[in-house]
Write an enzyme that holds these catalytic residues in place. Structure first.
Site, mmCIF file in Angstrom:
data_model
loop_
_atom_site.group_PDB
_atom_site.id
_atom_site.type_symbol
_atom_site.label_atom_id
_atom_site.label_comp_id
_atom_site.label_asym_id
_atom_site.label_seq_id
_atom_site.Cartn_x
_atom_site.Cartn_y
_atom_site.Cartn_z
ATOM 1 N N ARG A 2 -0.390 14.625 12.836
ATOM 2 C CA ARG A 2 0.154 14.440 11.475
ATOM 3 C C ARG A 2 0.467 15.790 10.799
ATOM 4 N NH1 ARG A 2 -1.273 9.174 9.967
ATOM 5 N NH2 ARG A 2 0.416 9.228 8.453
ATOM 6 N N CYS A 58 -5.205 12.458 12.312
ATOM 7 C CA CYS A 58 -5.982 11.233 12.142
ATOM 8 C C CYS A 58 -5.941 10.523 13.495
ATOM 9 C CB CYS A 58 -5.384 10.365 11.039
ATOM 10 S SG CYS A 58 -3.840 9.635 11.530
ATOM 11 N N ASP A 107 4.456 0.691 12.086
ATOM 12 C CA ASP A 107 3.244 0.053 11.546
ATOM 13 C C ASP A 107 3.086 -1.388 12.016
ATOM 14 O OD1 ASP A 107 3.383 1.723 8.300
ATOM 15 O OD2 ASP A 107 2.833 2.385 10.310
ATOM 16 N N LYS A 144 0.845 -1.209 0.000
ATOM 17 C CA LYS A 144 0.000 0.000 0.000
ATOM 18 C C LYS A 144 0.880 1.258 0.000
ATOM 19 C CE LYS A 144 -1.783 1.499 4.065
ATOM 20 N NZ LYS A 144 -1.448 2.896 4.394
ATOM 21 N N ASN A 145 1.909 1.271 0.849
ATOM 22 C CA ASN A 145 2.681 2.504 1.020
ATOM 23 C C ASN A 145 3.727 2.731 -0.066
ATOM 24 O OD1 ASN A 145 1.084 2.971 3.196
ATOM 25 N ND2 ASN A 145 2.620 2.448 4.737
ATOM 26 N N ARG A 200 -8.549 -0.614 4.791
ATOM 27 C CA ARG A 200 -7.692 0.401 4.158
ATOM 28 C C ARG A 200 -6.365 -0.229 3.742
ATOM 29 N NH1 ARG A 200 -6.424 5.345 7.582
ATOM 30 N NH2 ARG A 200 -5.244 5.694 5.679
HETATM 31 C C1 EPZ Z 1 4.080 7.029 6.231
HETATM 32 O O1 EPZ Z 1 3.308 8.038 6.838
HETATM 33 C C2 EPZ Z 1 3.181 5.809 6.136
HETATM 34 N N1 EPZ Z 1 2.015 6.106 5.296
HETATM 35 C C3 EPZ Z 1 2.716 5.403 7.537
HETATM 36 O O2 EPZ Z 1 1.939 4.207 7.399
HETATM 37 C C4 EPZ Z 1 3.960 5.087 8.381
HETATM 38 O O3 EPZ Z 1 3.551 4.784 9.700
HETATM 39 C C5 EPZ Z 1 4.887 6.309 8.401
HETATM 40 O O4 EPZ Z 1 5.229 6.691 7.042
HETATM 41 C C6 EPZ Z 1 6.183 6.020 9.145
HETATM 42 O O5 EPZ Z 1 6.832 4.933 8.567
HETATM 43 C C7 EPZ Z 1 2.154 6.045 3.946
HETATM 44 O O6 EPZ Z 1 3.224 5.801 3.429
HETATM 45 C C8 EPZ Z 1 0.916 6.307 3.135
HETATM 46 P P1 EPZ Z 1 6.155 10.436 8.352
HETATM 47 P P2 EPZ Z 1 3.865 9.580 6.870
HETATM 48 O O7 EPZ Z 1 6.027 11.682 7.554
HETATM 49 O O8 EPZ Z 1 4.561 9.866 5.600
HETATM 50 C C9 EPZ Z 1 6.025 13.728 11.790
HETATM 51 C C10 EPZ Z 1 0.129 2.772 7.788
HETATM 52 O O9 EPZ Z 1 -0.320 2.235 8.819
HETATM 53 N N2 EPZ Z 1 5.987 14.741 10.706
HETATM 54 O O10 EPZ Z 1 7.396 9.614 8.217
HETATM 55 O O11 EPZ Z 1 2.755 10.463 7.282
HETATM 56 C C11 EPZ Z 1 4.729 12.920 11.850
HETATM 57 O O12 EPZ Z 1 3.743 13.593 12.600
HETATM 58 C C12 EPZ Z 1 0.557 4.230 7.817
HETATM 59 O O13 EPZ Z 1 0.265 2.183 6.681
HETATM 60 C C13 EPZ Z 1 6.080 16.084 11.058
HETATM 61 O O14 EPZ Z 1 6.162 16.442 12.237
HETATM 62 O O15 EPZ Z 1 4.924 9.472 8.066
HETATM 63 C C14 EPZ Z 1 5.176 11.649 12.517
HETATM 64 O O16 EPZ Z 1 5.204 11.858 13.925
HETATM 65 C C15 EPZ Z 1 0.330 4.887 9.167
HETATM 66 N N3 EPZ Z 1 6.045 17.015 10.060
HETATM 67 C C16 EPZ Z 1 6.612 11.460 12.007
HETATM 68 O O17 EPZ Z 1 7.012 12.736 11.488
HETATM 69 C C17 EPZ Z 1 5.954 16.666 8.739
HETATM 70 O O18 EPZ Z 1 5.943 17.568 7.866
HETATM 71 C C18 EPZ Z 1 6.729 10.415 10.902
HETATM 72 O O19 EPZ Z 1 5.867 10.818 9.881
HETATM 73 C C19 EPZ Z 1 5.859 15.293 8.419
HETATM 74 C C20 EPZ Z 1 5.890 14.348 9.414
#
Ligand code: EPZ
Length: 417
Positions: free
Chosen positions: A121, A116, A305, A22-23, A397
Site C-alpha cells: 500500500r 496491510c 473488493d 464505508k469508502n 471493519r
Molecule cells: C481504496 O483503497 C479503497 N479503500 C479500497 O477498499 C479499494 O480496494 C481500493 O480503493 C481500490 O478500489 C477506501 O476507499 C478506504 P488505491 P486505496 O489508491 O485508495 C497502488 C476495502 O476492502 N498505489 O486505488 O488505498 C496501491 O498499492 C478497501 O474496502 C500506489 O502504488 O486504493 C494499489 O496497488 C480495500 N501508490 C493500487 O494503487 C499510491 O500512492 C490501488 O490503490 C497509491 C496507490
C-alpha cells in the site's frame, strides 16, 4: 476476538436494505475538518473503520454527535495537527486526512500508514501530488511531516487512477489558490459522493466519476447536510450470499448503475437478476457456472473488493474459472482457507485458477482481511457441516451486523466471543 459459526446448507430468502458506503463516508469524514463548519451526515453505518475515523476527529478536537445512523461533526474547535499513530495503524486510509488538514491548517503530522494484509500500500502518488500543490513534506522515523505556506492549484497527472490519491488531491485543492486539474483520476462512485458533499458546502468541483476532475479553490465552506450513497460492495456481497445458497433475496437501497460489473458476472454464473433503479431481486442457480476470466480493474471494471467473494462462489462452480487480481499485490490470502475446506484453487502470483468442486466441507478458518473474511462466511453458508471463522474484527471493519442480517435471511449462523 469474536468468532462466527455457520452451519451450511440453508437457502437464503428475504429482504436486506443496504446502509451507507464505508469508502464514501471515510473521505467525507476527513473532509469535515476543512471548513471549520458543521456537517450532518445521514445513512452512516456502525462500522469499525467509521469508529476509528470518529476517534481521530475527536482526538483533533472536533465535536461529534451520533444518533442512530446520523452523525454530526463540528470541526470549528479543531486544536491539533497530529494524527494519533495507533489509529493510523488501525486504519491506513486515514492518510486522506493529509489533504484535508493541509487545507484547514496548513500542517499535519501523520505516521507512515505502512502496508496491510493485502499489500504494501505505497503512498508515493499521494506525496508527489501534495508536493505539486505546494506542500513541504518530510518523512523521518516513520512519520510524515507536512506543512505549507499556502496550497496552490496545479495540473496533476496520476500514473495510476488511485482512489485515495484522487481523494487526497481533491481535499487539498478545495481552498487552494487557483484551480487544480487531476488527470487519470479514479472514477469510483465514492469520488462523486465526496464531490457532492463538498459542493453542498460551496466547493467548486467538477468531473468526479470521470478521469478528469477539476477543483476551483474557494474561500470558505458553509455547513453541510449530506446523505451518503449505499455501499455497492456490501450489496454485491449479499448478492453472492443468494447466489452461493441457491437462494432468492431482494436487496433494497442499492444504486444499480454502481454494480453493473457485478451483475454481469453473476448473470454469467447463472443467477437470475431483476432490478428497478434502486432495488433488485437475485435468484441463485442450483449450481453456479464457472466464469472463464474475471479481471479486477479500477471502476467501472470488476471491483477488487468483490474478488474474494467471487472466489467463494466459483469454488463450487461447475467448471474451471480464472481470476486475475490486477489492483493489489497480495489479495489471495482467503484461497488457502478455502483450500482447507476442500476447494481446488491454485494461485500463480496475481492469478488464481479455481476448479469448482461440488461441495465444500465446513472447517475452522480465520479471516485475514476484510473481504477475505466475508468470503469465508459466504462459503460457510453453502459448505456441508459447520464452519468457524475467527478474527471477525476484520469483517466488522466493513460489514454492519453481518451475521444478524444473514440470520434474518435464513442462515444458521451465530457470533460467539
Ligand atoms: C481504496 O483503497 C479503497 N479503500 C479500497 O477498499 C479499494 O480496494 C481500493 O480503493 C481500490 O478500489 C477506501 O476507499 C478506504 P488505491 P486505496 O489508491 O485508495 C497502488 C476495502 O476492502 N498505489 O486505488 O488505498 C496501491 O498499492 C478497501 O474496502 C500506489 O502504488 O486504493 C494499489 O496497488 C480495500 N501508490 C493500487 O494503487 C499510491 O500512492 C490501488 O490503490 C497509491 C496507490
Amino acid at each position: 476476538m469474536g468468532k462466527i459459526i455457520v452451519n451450511g446448507g440453508n437457502k437464503l430468502t428475504g429482504e436486506v436494505s443496504i446502509s451507507g458506503a464505508k469508502n464514501a463516508i471515510l473521505p467525507i469524514l476527513a473532509a469535515t475538518v476543512i471548513g471549520g463548519n458543521e456537517s450532518t451526515i445521514f445513512n452512516v453505518p456502525d462500522l469499525r473503520d467509521v469508529k476509528v475515523m470518529e476517534k481521530i476527529l475527536l482526538s483533533l478536537g472536533c465535536n461529534i454527535k451520533r444518533i442512530d445512523k446520523m452523525m454530526w461533526v463540528d470541526s470549528k474547535p479543531l486544536n491539533s495537527t497530529k494524527i494519533p499513530d495507533e489509529l493510523v495503524r488501525e486504519m491506513r486510509s486515514s492518510i486522506i486526512l493529509m489533504g484535508a488538514m493541509l487545507s484547514r491548517c496548513g500542517e499535519v503530522v501523520i505516521s507512515y500508514p505502512g502496508g496491510c494484509e493485502i499489500g504494501p500500500r505505497p503512498i508515493d502518488m499521494h506525496l508527489k501530488s501534495l508536493r505539486e500543490l505546494g506542500a513541504e513534506i518530510e518523512e523521518s522515523h516513520g512519520f510524515i511531516y507536512c506543512k505549507t505556506e499556502g496550497l496552490r492549484g496545479g495540473e496533476i497527472q496520476l500514473d495510476y487512477p488511485s482512489v485515495g490519491a484522487t481523494e487526497n488531491i481533491m481535499l487539498a485543492s478545495v481552498k487552494a489558490k487557483g484551480t487544480t486539474i487531476i488527470r487519470n483520476a479514479a472514477r469510483e462512485p465514492e469520488i462523486i459522493d465526496l464531490q457532492n458533499y463538498l459542493n453542498k458546502g460551496g466547493a467548486k468541483i467538477n468531473g468526479a466519476g470521470t478521469s478528469v476532475v477539476t477543483i476551483e479553490g474557494v474561500g470558505e465552506l458553509t455547513d453541510i447536510a449530506y446523505n451518503t450513497m449505499p455501499d455497492r460492495i456490501v450489496a454485491g456481497t449479499y448478492m453472492i450470499a443468494s447466489a452461493i445458497t441457491g437462494g432468492e433475496i431482494i436487496i433494497k437501497n442499492v444504486i444499480i448503475d454502481h454494480i453493473q460489473a457485478i451483475i454481469a458476472k453473476l448473470r454469467e454464473a447463472g443467477c437470475l437478476i431483476y432490478n428497478d433503479n434502486n432495488s433488485l431481486k437475485i435468484i441463485g442457480p442450483k449450481r453456479p457456472n464457472s466464469i472463464e476470466m474475471i479481471q479486477t480493474l479500477p471502476y467501472p471494471g470488476f471491483p477488487t473488493d468483490m474478488q474474494a467473494q467471487m472466489m467463494a462462489l466459483l469454488s463450487i462452480a461447475n467448471g474451471t474459472s480464472i481470476i486475475s487480481e490486477t489492483v493489489f499485490e497480495n489479495r489471495f490470502k482467503h484461497a488457502e482457507e478455502l483450500i482447507r475446506m476442500g476447494a481446488n484453487i491454485k494461485t500463480f502470483g496475481k492469478v488464481a485458477v479455481i476448479k469448482g468442486v461440488k461441495e465444500l466441507t465446513g472447517a475452522k478458518t480465520s479471516a485475514k482481511d476484510l473481504r477475505g473474511g466475508a468470503c469465508l462466511v459466504l462459503v460457510g453458508l453453502s459448505a456441508r457441516g459447520v464452519t468457524e471463522i475467527e478474527n471477525v474484527y476484520h469483517i466488522e471493519r466493513g460489514y454492519e451486523n453481518f451475521h444478524i442480517a444473514l440470520k434474518e435471511l435464513g442462515a444458521d449462523i451465530k457470533m460467539v466471543d
